[in-house]
Design an enzyme around this catalytic site. Structure first.
Site, mmCIF file in Angstrom:
data_model
loop_
_atom_site.group_PDB
_atom_site.id
_atom_site.type_symbol
_atom_site.label_atom_id
_atom_site.label_comp_id
_atom_site.label_asym_id
_atom_site.label_seq_id
_atom_site.Cartn_x
_atom_site.Cartn_y
_atom_site.Cartn_z
ATOM 1 N N LYS A 11 -56.539 98.098 -106.080
ATOM 2 C CA LYS A 11 -56.975 97.852 -107.364
ATOM 3 C C LYS A 11 -55.999 98.131 -108.516
ATOM 4 C CE LYS A 11 -61.949 98.732 -105.776
ATOM 5 N NZ LYS A 11 -62.845 99.684 -106.034
ATOM 6 N N TYR A 51 -67.560 90.301 -106.249
ATOM 7 C CA TYR A 51 -68.558 91.508 -106.418
ATOM 8 C C TYR A 51 -70.044 91.020 -106.493
ATOM 9 C CZ TYR A 51 -65.048 95.124 -106.126
ATOM 10 O OH TYR A 51 -64.071 95.845 -105.640
ATOM 11 N N ASN A 114 -61.169 103.720 -108.677
ATOM 12 C CA ASN A 114 -60.881 104.418 -107.482
ATOM 13 C C ASN A 114 -59.762 103.919 -106.307
ATOM 14 O OD1 ASN A 114 -62.550 102.390 -106.521
ATOM 15 N ND2 ASN A 114 -64.219 103.477 -105.796
ATOM 16 N N HIS A 117 -60.296 99.185 -102.457
ATOM 17 C CA HIS A 117 -61.683 98.330 -102.014
ATOM 18 C C HIS A 117 -61.581 98.340 -100.351
ATOM 19 C CE1 HIS A 117 -64.934 95.423 -101.291
ATOM 20 N NE2 HIS A 117 -64.221 95.175 -100.251
ATOM 21 N N GLU A 128 -65.458 88.446 -96.637
ATOM 22 C CA GLU A 128 -64.457 88.666 -97.671
ATOM 23 C C GLU A 128 -63.395 88.166 -97.305
ATOM 24 O OE1 GLU A 128 -66.617 92.996 -99.129
ATOM 25 O OE2 GLU A 128 -64.591 92.897 -98.152
#
Ligand code: ADP
Ligand code: MG
Length: 140
Positions: A11, A51, A114, A117, A128
């Protein structure tokens, strides 16, 4: 155990701190192989689509803004039980709950920022991966 593929994203909080390689090392050390990879900067529309499952959650807008603030590295990881193994290497969503040695325990800034993913099921991994890569871009 069967050989699986899962979708992994490093990320914006992590690409900005130049720790992409350190994170990839943790996947490789756990026996996961990068079989496809690209560095991209998502548009708002791309992040919203990815998302979409979280659309009703209160953090959706912030999450989309975060995921578009800087480039991300998207990879397909392959290996025995890759979906669960990747989640194990990542650690819990909230870094305060993440086990020592996991990516999130070592690198995450907070529950939103964080660092990684990972797909949470075989069904979502397939969805995905198809969303992010053409079959010809998955090269082993
Ligand atoms: P995971 O990434 O561990 O599968 P979720 O699918 O529940 O976690 O959430 C997707 C992402 O949304 C998280 O990785 C994190 O970036 C963000 N997020 C989750 N919960 C929160 C929260 N309570 N507040 C802010 N952001 C959150
Ligand atoms: Mg999730």
């Amino acid at each position: 155990m069967t050989i699986e593929r899962t979708l992994s994203i490093i990320k914006p909080d992590a690409t900005a701190r130049n720790i992409t390689g350190k994170i990839i090392s943790k996947f490789e050390d756990a026996g996961l192989r990068v079989v496809a990879q690209k560095r991209v900067h998502w548009s708002q529309a791309q992040a919203e689509k990815f998302y979409e499952v979280h659309k009703e959650r209160p953090f959706y807008g912030d999450l989309v803004a975060f995921m578009t603030e800087a480039p991300i590295s998207i990879q397909v990881l392959e290996g025995e039980g890759a979906i669960a193994k990747n989640r194990e290497v990542m650690g819990a969503t909230n870094p305060e709950d993440a086990a020592p040695g996991t990516v999130r325990a070592e690198f995450a800034e907070n529950i939103e920022r964080n660092s990684v993913h990972g797909s949470d099921s075989a069904e979502n991994a397939a969805i995905e991966i198809a969303l992010c890569f053409d079959e010809a871009e998955i090269v082993g």
